[in-house]
Motif scaffolding. Sequence first.
Motif, short mmCIF file in Angstrom:
data_model
loop_
_atom_site.label_atom_id
_atom_site.label_comp_id
_atom_site.label_asym_id
_atom_site.label_seq_id
_atom_site.Cartn_x
_atom_site.Cartn_y
_atom_site.Cartn_z
N THR A 145 9.28 78.26 39.22
CA THR A 145 10.05 77.19 40.01
C THR A 145 10.96 78.08 41.14
O THR A 145 11.00 77.53 42.09
CB THR A 145 10.88 76.50 38.82
OG1 THR A 145 10.02 76.25 37.74
CG2 THR A 145 11.56 75.42 39.45
N ARG A 156 4.77 69.01 38.76
CA ARG A 156 4.74 68.29 39.79
C ARG A 156 6.22 68.06 40.36
O ARG A 156 6.55 68.21 41.35
CB ARG A 156 4.17 66.73 39.73
CG ARG A 156 3.84 66.27 41.07
CD ARG A 156 2.82 65.01 40.73
NE ARG A 156 1.56 65.33 40.23
CZ ARG A 156 0.75 64.85 39.30
NH1 ARG A 156 1.26 63.92 38.56
NH2 ARG A 156 -0.57 65.02 39.06
N ALA A 157 6.97 67.66 39.20
CA ALA A 157 8.55 67.42 39.65
C ALA A 157 9.17 69.07 39.99
O ALA A 157 10.22 68.84 40.59
CB ALA A 157 9.10 66.87 38.27
N LYS A 158 8.57 70.03 39.70
CA LYS A 158 8.98 71.19 40.22
C LYS A 158 8.60 71.37 41.71
O LYS A 158 9.43 72.39 42.36
CB LYS A 158 8.29 72.31 39.32
CG LYS A 158 9.08 72.70 38.11
CD LYS A 158 8.11 73.11 37.12
CE LYS A 158 7.96 74.84 37.49
NZ LYS A 158 7.07 75.40 36.30
N GLY A 159 8.00 70.83 42.40
CA GLY A 159 7.61 70.76 43.74
C GLY A 159 6.31 71.68 44.07
O GLY A 159 6.34 72.15 45.05
N MET A 160 5.53 72.07 42.97
CA MET A 160 4.37 72.64 42.94
C MET A 160 3.24 71.78 44.02
O MET A 160 3.19 70.50 43.78
CB MET A 160 3.81 73.02 41.92
CG MET A 160 4.44 74.09 41.10
SD MET A 160 3.73 74.18 39.48
CE MET A 160 2.38 75.46 39.68
N THR A 161 2.24 72.38 44.66
CA THR A 161 1.13 71.71 45.38
C THR A 161 0.22 71.21 44.29
O THR A 161 0.28 71.73 43.19
CB THR A 161 0.55 72.24 46.38
OG1 THR A 161 -0.20 73.28 45.91
CG2 THR A 161 1.32 72.91 47.44
N ARG A 217 7.85 68.30 48.40
CA ARG A 217 7.91 69.19 47.74
C ARG A 217 9.02 70.02 47.35
O ARG A 217 9.64 70.63 46.55
CB ARG A 217 6.74 70.02 47.87
CG ARG A 217 5.35 69.46 47.18
CD ARG A 217 4.28 70.43 47.41
NE ARG A 217 3.61 70.54 48.54
CZ ARG A 217 3.71 71.47 49.59
NH1 ARG A 217 4.28 72.60 49.16
NH2 ARG A 217 3.15 71.20 50.67
N MET A 253 14.14 67.13 37.58
CA MET A 253 14.19 66.40 36.47
C MET A 253 13.85 67.07 34.90
O MET A 253 12.98 68.02 35.03
CB MET A 253 13.07 65.35 36.61
CG MET A 253 12.77 64.42 36.00
SD MET A 253 12.03 62.79 36.77
CE MET A 253 12.05 61.44 35.58
N ARG A 264 11.74 68.17 45.69
CA ARG A 264 11.37 67.95 44.19
C ARG A 264 11.74 69.78 43.65
O ARG A 264 11.46 70.62 44.45
CB ARG A 264 9.89 67.99 43.82
CG ARG A 264 9.48 66.56 44.06
CD ARG A 264 7.91 66.67 43.94
NE ARG A 264 7.27 65.31 44.27
CZ ARG A 264 6.16 64.95 44.05
NH1 ARG A 264 5.00 66.23 44.24
NH2 ARG A 264 5.56 63.90 44.28
N GLY A 265 12.51 69.62 42.52
CA GLY A 265 12.75 70.93 42.19
C GLY A 265 13.88 71.75 42.68
O GLY A 265 14.61 72.27 41.98
#
Lengths: 340, 316, 381
Positions: free
Chosen positions: A129, B219-224, A98, A107, A101-102
């Motif tokens: 974000t 999801r791609a942002k990194g959230m759970t 996680r 993306m 990601r971001g």
Amino acid sequence: MRTEAVPGALLEISGLKTHFFTEDGVVKAVDGVDLTVYQNRTICILGESGCGKSIMARSILRIVDAPGRITDGRILYRAADGREIDLATARQGSAQLRQIRGQDIAMIFQEPMTSLGPIQKIGKQIVETILLHRKVSKAEAKEEAIEMLDRVGIPDPRQRFEAYPFELSGGMRQRAMIAMALSCQPRLLIADEPTTALDVTTQAQILDLIAELKEEFAMAVMLITHDLGVVAEVAEDVAVMYMGRVVEEGDVYAIFENPQHPYTRALMASVPRIGVTKSGRLPAIKGMVPHPLARPSGCPFRTRCDSAMPGVCDTSVPDLVPAGDSRTACFLFSDATGNG
Amino acid sequence: MVPTLLLVSITTFVIIQLPPGDYLDSLAAEMGESGVDNTAVLESLRRQYGLGEPFYVQYFKWMRGILLEGDFGLSFEKNRPVTDLIWDRLGWTFGISIMTLLFIWLTALPIGIYSAVRKYSVGDYVATFFGFIGLAIPNFLLALVMMYVAFKFFGQSVGGLVSPEYLGEPWTWAKFVDLLKHIWMPIVVVGTSGAAALIRIMRANLLDELYRPYVVTARAKGMTEFQLLLRYPVRVALNPFISTIGWILPTLVSGEIIVAVVMNLPTTGPLLLRALLVQDMFLAGSLILIVSMLTVVGTLISDVLLALVDPRIRYQ
Amino acid sequence: MSQAVLSHQEDVDDFDDTVKVLGPWALVWRKFKRHRLAMWSGVVVALIYLVAILGEFLAPVQIHDTSVRNTFQPPQAIHFFVTREDGSREFLLHAKGMKMELDRVALRRTFTVDESKIIPLGFWVRGYEYKFLGLLPSKVHLFGPTNPRDTVYLLGADRLGRDVLSRIILGTRVSMSIGLVGVAVSLVIGVLLGGASGYYGGWIDGLIQRFIEFIRSVPTIPLWMGLAAAIPLDWPPLRTYFVVTIIVSMIGWTTLAREVRGKFLSLRNEDFIIAARLDGLTNWEIIVKHMVPSFSSHIIASLTLAVPLMILAETSLSFLGIGLQPPIVSWGTLLKEAQNIRSIIEAPWLLIAPGTMIVIAVLTLNFLGDGVRDAADPHAH
């Protein structure tokens, strides 16, 4: 710790296989991709729709929807602190994944219409974000989000901060997506056909914007597209994909000036060129992409290839080998002994 | 809104006028039998409410009384103004309906989300199964079954909202506790079918949203998974869910009325049934009218609520 | 030459094997068959309707026969073997008689099984006379006591000593047919109003839509109660039956009308409808020949789902005593016998038996409807 990562490489994908286990059979969307993404460079992934380029990109962030999953291969990411992380085996939902990601890899997607939460304000989605990855206060995050919106060329950013996605045009939404993706200064931006859903003038603006921001943020960009014009405009490196495999990779000049793989050559020949007058029809690649459940044996392109060699191309799958100025997966340039 | 209410009042009036004859006829017959001559009283009643006059005259007299004086007419059977009889009972009916709505939300929301996220899991099948059962058992049957089970196996006194010893007592903590002991049963009974329906709706809505591109973006942002689930797809799937209040409120009120008859609750149900059976027209009419109107208003509130939470609807 | 013909022949065979052109109904049927639960529910629903049609043939006892001695008699179990005096066991389908004792102090009746009294049971037995399918006079019943003078209460007896099983069997006819007739009525109203709304649009659409919204926003039970209570008690049963059916069908048509309207609206601009119009077909021809066939599968699905709603509505009204009235036997009027907690506790079978039938019927109709809807929807995966 493995030491085989190429210097300057940010992301090194080897032997990646992402398969979809559907009721009708296994769809091998990505079937053995080898690819390297270098720091501060723009790589374009070129291929027809359905060749697996999007799935490959989503595999990097591990956001492939069920029933797809990575069955083999490595995605080695070299973090800023020098650690190497294999994203292909990182645990789904782990904090490590996680974090990447971001923050490290961001993306943006093809459909700006549907890729933003429909009933949340644009600004809130960006702030969210920022707050996820950085230790800043809400107010600071808001200021940064507004700054980002300004940076991606959204007029009146302070007001647009309060706007809902449906209140913006397609181009503005894609800009907002970019602002969101870049809000944590990622080291790699993956853009999955970011301009396909936009009209032509907007397309050019968005591409320019991405190129500009790439320089400014000193990040790598992986741009996925089926548009040769886009490739010519922004790419530094190019990887050509066909049926889940990279068939040729090299820098943009090598691919455009001196394509080696029969598929790349056919692609280049199918583009009309200004100033070159030819009589008759543009050459097209014969046949159609085989059904994903009916992959040809051996080289997947052999069924459409003019240079297919019976007894060679249908027995084994060619590896990427140096040929001309690029690396090509074709038995015209290698012996059929390499791969089974 | 206003045309709807007007239509409701006319429909109601037509319905209570449908039976041939009226209560005064039977009253007169009764009085005649007992040898009392009360023609004068009957005549004055007839005049006051316009009985025997054309339909529209009666309707206007009734509506004028309601709108100008808050007078819903007279309950002939009980010989008391309708307003004396109904407000307590209406309060309970809507109180129970609204508590049922809360109960439905509190159960349907988490179960629906679970069913969608863990599609085809054992839990999902269990929820689906109970959902179908809940839809297939009519309210009153469930009430009967629960009363039987409660009496047979737990020896609990059933019927009513409080135990007999608290009837007519002032409100105390003990009485309140006793109320809670009773009131859960009608709430569960009335709410079961609604909850079953809403679980299915929530599950379907969420399944629609769960694979949308914006979920991938989040999801791609990194959230759970939990964060993104609640903040995006659930939030979007909630909107059609809210609009269901519009149709679920009428069915809850309907259900409450039937269940109240079975469980002998001090709400509108038994009163309305009795009034209809003895042709106590103003009492029955007023009950139908007010229940319908409050429901229409409730539906309107749910529309407003929906516009508040969904910017897309506000925008249109 | 002959070879060429042969290979051509093969091609044709090949084509027949791989690409079968299925009509729309065949496609729906094929999809429906895959839905196991819906298939089996369909079988159960068919059986229930069969029970409704055969009626008296299946019911061992006259439904209006009362018997004071058997008031609230519990269900009798079916036994398979009898023990003879010499101790040998023999196969004989039978039920044991029941002895009633009156407790004069508690004013309660208790029934005990009378082991000595054996009521032989059998198939194809003679019993009371009835008209098979309403036409042929007959005395033959599928199942019952072999001696016409015996009575047996397999699901117990009610407060007047009437046989619950027989009453449920004949109640099936009334309850299930109300579902069908009610659906037919709402089909007519729904398709007419929904069709008009969707086809003409404009103010007609607006008016009909407001009307539908009105009906949907009003709590139905009080309104039905009002309507149903207006039915005079002295009306003949058949007339009551039809009026109740119409009242009940008032709920179903709004959903149907909305669906039909939606389909009309989306179809109106389809190319094939425009083509038909350009070909000079009249409105009516377009509706009947092109529009109705293209959404009839949806209508069938909504109709199937409406039937259980109607059944529940009838049951609720009759239960409250303002729907069907006593000489008519329906599941609702049967449940009315179990209206208060005392009779439920004394005779739980009065609640359990008809209740189970309602739940089974409604559940299987819902599953069936779901299956039909899924099969009829070309977009479902």
